[in-house]
Structures are given as structure tokens and as C-alpha cells.
Design a protein around this motif. Structure first.
Motif, PDB file in Angstrom:
ATOM      1  N   ALA A 122      48.647  30.407  21.708  1.00 54.43           N
ATOM      2  CA  ALA A 122      48.951  29.026  21.404  1.00 54.43           C
ATOM      3  C   ALA A 122      48.390  28.647  19.833  1.00 54.43           C
ATOM      4  O   ALA A 122      49.034  27.853  18.961  1.00 54.43           O
ATOM      5  CB  ALA A 122      48.242  28.012  22.268  1.00 54.43           C
ATOM      6  N   LEU A 123      47.285  29.287  19.582  1.00 58.31           N
ATOM      7  CA  LEU A 123      46.586  29.074  18.207  1.00 58.31           C
ATOM      8  C   LEU A 123      47.506  29.837  17.328  1.00 58.31           C
ATOM      9  O   LEU A 123      47.932  29.145  16.131  1.00 58.31           O
ATOM     10  CB  LEU A 123      45.331  29.544  18.096  1.00 58.31           C
ATOM     11  N   ALA A 124      48.242  30.745  17.366  1.00 62.79           N
ATOM     12  CA  ALA A 124      48.963  31.334  16.317  1.00 62.79           C
ATOM     13  C   ALA A 124      50.156  30.829  16.213  1.00 62.79           C
ATOM     14  O   ALA A 124      50.749  30.648  15.060  1.00 62.79           O
ATOM     15  CB  ALA A 124      49.134  33.049  16.830  1.00 62.79           C
ATOM     16  N   LYS A 125      50.813  30.156  17.285  1.00 64.47           N
ATOM     17  CA  LYS A 125      52.053  29.406  17.117  1.00 64.47           C
ATOM     18  C   LYS A 125      51.724  28.160  16.253  1.00 64.47           C
ATOM     19  O   LYS A 125      52.389  27.815  15.506  1.00 64.47           O
ATOM     20  CB  LYS A 125      52.421  28.818  18.590  1.00 64.47           C
ATOM     21  N   GLN A 126      50.610  27.548  16.534  1.00 69.34           N
ATOM     22  CA  GLN A 126      50.170  26.301  15.784  1.00 69.34           C
ATOM     23  C   GLN A 126      50.086  26.609  14.278  1.00 69.34           C
ATOM     24  O   GLN A 126      50.398  26.095  13.429  1.00 69.34           O
ATOM     25  CB  GLN A 126      49.035  25.795  16.404  1.00 69.34           C
ATOM     26  N   GLU A 127      49.377  27.917  14.107  1.00 65.91           N
ATOM     27  CA  GLU A 127      48.899  28.362  12.639  1.00 65.91           C
ATOM     28  C   GLU A 127      50.746  28.632  11.991  1.00 65.91           C
ATOM     29  O   GLU A 127      50.862  28.177  10.922  1.00 65.91           O
ATOM     30  CB  GLU A 127      48.587  29.533  12.631  1.00 65.91           C
ATOM     31  N   ASP A 128      51.694  29.101  12.747  1.00 68.15           N
ATOM     32  CA  ASP A 128      52.791  29.435  12.002  1.00 68.15           C
ATOM     33  C   ASP A 128      53.582  28.153  11.931  1.00 68.15           C
ATOM     34  O   ASP A 128      54.343  27.839  10.864  1.00 68.15           O
ATOM     35  CB  ASP A 128      53.857  30.172  13.339  1.00 68.15           C
ATOM     36  N   ILE A 129      53.256  27.067  13.025  1.00 69.29           N
ATOM     37  CA  ILE A 129      54.217  25.794  12.770  1.00 69.29           C
ATOM     38  C   ILE A 129      53.318  25.093  11.410  1.00 69.29           C
ATOM     39  O   ILE A 129      54.161  24.347  10.502  1.00 69.29           O
ATOM     40  CB  ILE A 129      54.146  25.102  13.958  1.00 69.29           C
ATOM     41  N   LEU A 130      52.149  25.372  11.288  1.00 64.30           N
ATOM     42  CA  LEU A 130      51.677  24.427  10.341  1.00 64.30           C
ATOM     43  C   LEU A 130      52.028  25.161   8.919  1.00 64.30           C
ATOM     44  O   LEU A 130      52.125  24.482   7.899  1.00 64.30           O
ATOM     45  CB  LEU A 130      50.010  24.626  10.402  1.00 64.30           C
ATOM     46  N   SER A 131      52.191  26.593   9.018  1.00 63.95           N
ATOM     47  CA  SER A 131      52.562  27.223   7.694  1.00 63.95           C
ATOM     48  C   SER A 131      53.736  26.922   7.127  1.00 63.95           C
ATOM     49  O   SER A 131      54.152  26.502   6.092  1.00 63.95           O
ATOM     50  CB  SER A 131      52.481  28.774   7.912  1.00 63.95           C
ATOM     51  N   LYS A 132      54.897  26.787   8.226  1.00 58.83           N
ATOM     52  CA  LYS A 132      56.169  26.276   7.852  1.00 58.83           C
ATOM     53  C   LYS A 132      56.294  24.819   7.378  1.00 58.83           C
ATOM     54  O   LYS A 132      56.709  24.459   6.388  1.00 58.83           O
ATOM     55  CB  LYS A 132      56.936  26.242   9.134  1.00 58.83           C
ATOM     56  N   SER A 133      55.256  24.014   7.789  1.00 60.61           N
ATOM     57  CA  SER A 133      55.235  22.448   7.430  1.00 60.61           C
ATOM     58  C   SER A 133      54.576  22.341   6.151  1.00 60.61           C
ATOM     59  O   SER A 133      55.149  21.574   5.350  1.00 60.61           O
ATOM     60  CB  SER A 133      54.352  21.664   8.472  1.00 60.61           C
ATOM     61  N   HIS A 134      53.655  23.374   6.107  1.00 66.43           N
ATOM     62  CA  HIS A 134      53.007  23.386   4.649  1.00 66.43           C
ATOM     63  C   HIS A 134      54.001  23.821   3.459  1.00 66.43           C
ATOM     64  O   HIS A 134      53.971  23.323   2.471  1.00 66.43           O
ATOM     65  CB  HIS A 134      51.669  24.084   4.466  1.00 66.43           C
ATOM     66  N   LYS A 135      54.930  24.942   3.742  1.00 62.98           N
ATOM     67  CA  LYS A 135      56.122  25.338   3.022  1.00 62.98           C
ATOM     68  C   LYS A 135      56.975  24.008   2.410  1.00 62.98           C
ATOM     69  O   LYS A 135      57.291  23.655   1.568  1.00 62.98           O
ATOM     70  CB  LYS A 135      56.668  26.402   3.516  1.00 62.98           C
ATOM     71  N   ALA A 136      57.458  23.453   3.869  1.00 67.54           N
ATOM     72  CA  ALA A 136      58.283  22.191   3.704  1.00 67.54           C
ATOM     73  C   ALA A 136      57.453  20.919   2.769  1.00 67.54           C
ATOM     74  O   ALA A 136      58.010  20.496   1.834  1.00 67.54           O
ATOM     75  CB  ALA A 136      58.833  21.906   4.823  1.00 67.54           C
ATOM     76  N   LEU A 137      56.149  20.843   2.917  1.00 68.96           N
ATOM     77  CA  LEU A 137      55.761  19.840   2.167  1.00 68.96           C
ATOM     78  C   LEU A 137      55.600  20.411   0.603  1.00 68.96           C
ATOM     79  O   LEU A 137      55.640  19.526  -0.226  1.00 68.96           O
ATOM     80  CB  LEU A 137      53.915  19.731   2.741  1.00 68.96           C
ATOM     81  N   LEU A 138      55.269  21.918   0.200  1.00 72.08           N
ATOM     82  CA  LEU A 138      55.284  21.996  -0.927  1.00 72.08           C
ATOM     83  C   LEU A 138      56.704  21.856  -1.488  1.00 72.08           C
ATOM     84  O   LEU A 138      56.778  21.423  -2.887  1.00 72.08           O
ATOM     85  CB  LEU A 138      55.046  23.545  -1.103  1.00 72.08           C
TER      86      LEU A 138
END
Length: 304
Positions: A122-138
Motif C-alpha cells: 500500500a505504501l509503495a502504491k501511494q509512493e507511485d501515485i505521489l510520484s506521478k502526481s509530482h510529475k504532473a505538478l512539474l
């Protein structure tokens, strides 16, 4: 043609001024569109940033849950070792001590290995989702920065065009030229009409020049004929044109002569007709021997 002369004389300058005005209007439109895009981009950026912060909190919660479970799991493992593997008088399998004054106890609730693994996933999934969101934010931030940079370039270009526009406005004002209602299409139509009128005037100028040259030639020929006429008058004994005019018959005298000529021509025609008639009457007849007849006549007269 006078009203069109302005378009022929200052046509290129007017065309350039119209182009600058059109460019300014087009730039203003593009700047307005860019402002709208920046506003929308900022809204999207705030939305993505809010989503990122929310996902970051979820990731932190997942990490906290995993770390807490992992700590509890490790403590639980220590408790299991202490309760199942420590025997009085025997060395500790971990430290080797023969005495065990404070052995660890098993936790009341120890996470299972499967549960811990599930929390890690679950933590790895949240890390991946957060990473994609960070990329979209950039990406949204880069998009906004690009729009802002484009707006700055457009504003600088508009500033330069405004200076050109002011220069042409002053030029047109000095020449008392108004561009009210004048588009490039109208300007080019006026220029074409001026070119046609200028061509027509040039053709008329050429024709006038040709006629003037012809007139000069006629005057030259007339002068030569006058000189020849005067020379002829002198040769005929006339001392001048006035003397020649005075010697001319009056209209009535000319009419009388014309009448005489007409009658003479009629008499000639009648005589010619009579001659033809007589010639026809004498045709085939022999001419009498007038000498013999005269001798006989004289003899007869003598005898009588």
C-alpha cells in the motif's frame, strides 16, 4: 486623379502603417489569449498542487502505518524469541548471556508477515501515485512558466510595435492623411486606380506631344507653302497678296463667266451633235469638183 494622388505618392508608407496597426491588434489579441491560458493554467496548477498535497498526506499515513506495523512486528519477533528460546542456565542465542533477568515479553497484538507485506504494498502504491502526481505538478508548472515567458515576449514585441505605430501616426498626421476605413484591400484598389489614371495621363501626354509635333510640322509646311505662294505671286508680277486679292474677279463677275462658259459648252455640244448628223448625211457621197464647177459657172456667166 488629384484625390488618388495621395495613394500613389504615399501608398507604400500607408501600407506599412496599416500593417503595423494590424500587427498591434493581432498582438493584443494574442496577449489576451495568453492571459486567459495563464489563468486557466494557474487554476489547473492549484488543482494539481492540492491533489499532490492530499496524496502526500495519504502517503505519509501509509508510511506511518507501515513503519508502526513494522516496529510492532519486530518487537513481536523479539518477544517470541524471548518466550520460546530462552531457558534458565542456558546462554541466550542472541547475546550469549547465561542469566536472563528481564526477558522480553510477547506483544499483545503482533502484525502478521502477510499484513506487514500488504501495508508495504500500500505504501509503495501511494509512493507511485505521489510520484506521478509530482510529475504532473512539474509539467503544469513548466506549462505555466512557458506561458508567462511567451506573454513577456509578446509584451516586448507589442512595445516595439507601439513605437513604430506612433512613428507612422506622426508621419500620416504631418501629411494630413487619414487611414479611417482604409484596409489593405481598399488601399491596393486605390493604388491600382491611381496607376490606371497615371497611365491614362501618360498616354494623353504622349498623344499631346505627338499632336504638338504634328502641328509644328503643319506650321512648317504652311510656312513653306506661303513662301512658295509669295514667290509665285512675285514671278507673276503681283507686288503682294493684297494686290493679288484686288485682281480677283468679283462674285458676280465669276457668275457671269460661269454662265458664259455654260452657254459655250451647250453650243459646243449642239455643234458637235450637228456635225455628227452632217457627217452621217454625207456618208457615202462624193465631194463635188469645185474647181470644175467654178469654171463652168464662170463660163455660163460669161455666155449669159
Amino acid at each position: 486623379c488629384g484625390a488618388l494622388q495621395m495613394f500613389g505618392q504615399y501608398g507604400p508608407q500607408m501600407e506599412e502603417a496599416i500593417k503595423v496597426q494590424s500587427s498591434v491588434l493581432e498582438l493584443s489579441r494574442r496577449i489576451g489569449e495568453t492571459e486567459q491560458k495563464i489563468s486557466l493554467s494557474e487554476q489547473m496548477l492549484e488543482k494539481v498542487r492540492a491533489e499532490y498535497l492530499s496524496l502526500e498526506q495519504k502517503r505519509d499515513a501509509a508510511r506511518e502505518a507501515f513503519e508502526s506495523a513494522d516496529k510492532a512486528y519486530k518487537r513481536g519477533m523479539v518477544g517470541i524469541v524471548a518466550t520460546t528460546m530462552l531457558e534458565k542456565g542456558k546462554p541466550c542465542p542472541v547475546g550469549g548471556s547465561l542469566e536472563h533477568p528481564n526477558p522480553a515479553t510477547m506483544a499483545a497484538k503482533v502484525p502478521t508477515e502477510a499484513g506487514l507485506e500488504e501495508l508495504g504494498d500500500a505504501l509503495a502504491k501511494q509512493e507511485d501515485i505521489l510520484s506521478k502526481s509530482h510529475k504532473a505538478l512539474l509539467e503544469k508548472q513548466v506549462e505555466k512558466d512557458g506561458l508567462v515567458s511567451e506573454r513577456e515576449k509578446l509584451l516586448e514585441e507589442e512595445k516595439n510595435l507601439r513605437l513604430q505605430e506612433e512613428k507612422w501616426r506622426q508621419f500620416l498626421a504631418d501629411k494630413q492623411i487619414s487611414l479611417q476605413g482604409i484596409t489593405l484591400e481598399v488601399l491596393r484598389e486605390k493604388q491600382n486606380r491611381f496607376a490606371q489614371m497615371a497611365g491614362l495621363m501618360e498616354a494623353q501626354k504622349a498623344e499631346s506631344s505627338r499632336l504638338l509635333q504634328s502641328l509644328k510640322e503643319i506650321e512648317k509646311q504652311t510656312k513653306a507653302k506661303e513662301e512658295l505662294f509669295l514667290k509665285s505671286l512675285s514671278e507673276k508680277g503681283f507686288e503682294g497678296v493684297e494686290v493679288y486679292k484686288d485682281s480677283l474677279l468679283s462674285v458676280s463677275a465669276q457668275e457671269q463667266l460661269s454662265e458664259q462658259i455654260r452657254k459655250h459648252q451647250e453650243n459646243m455640244a449642239a455643234g458637235k451633235q450637228l456635225l455628227e448628223h452632217l457627217e452621217k448625211e454625207l456618208e457615202g457621197k462624193l465631194r463635188p469638183d469645185m474647181t470644175s464647177l467654178s469654171t463652168e459657172s464662170a463660163k455660163a456667166k460669161e455666155e449669159r
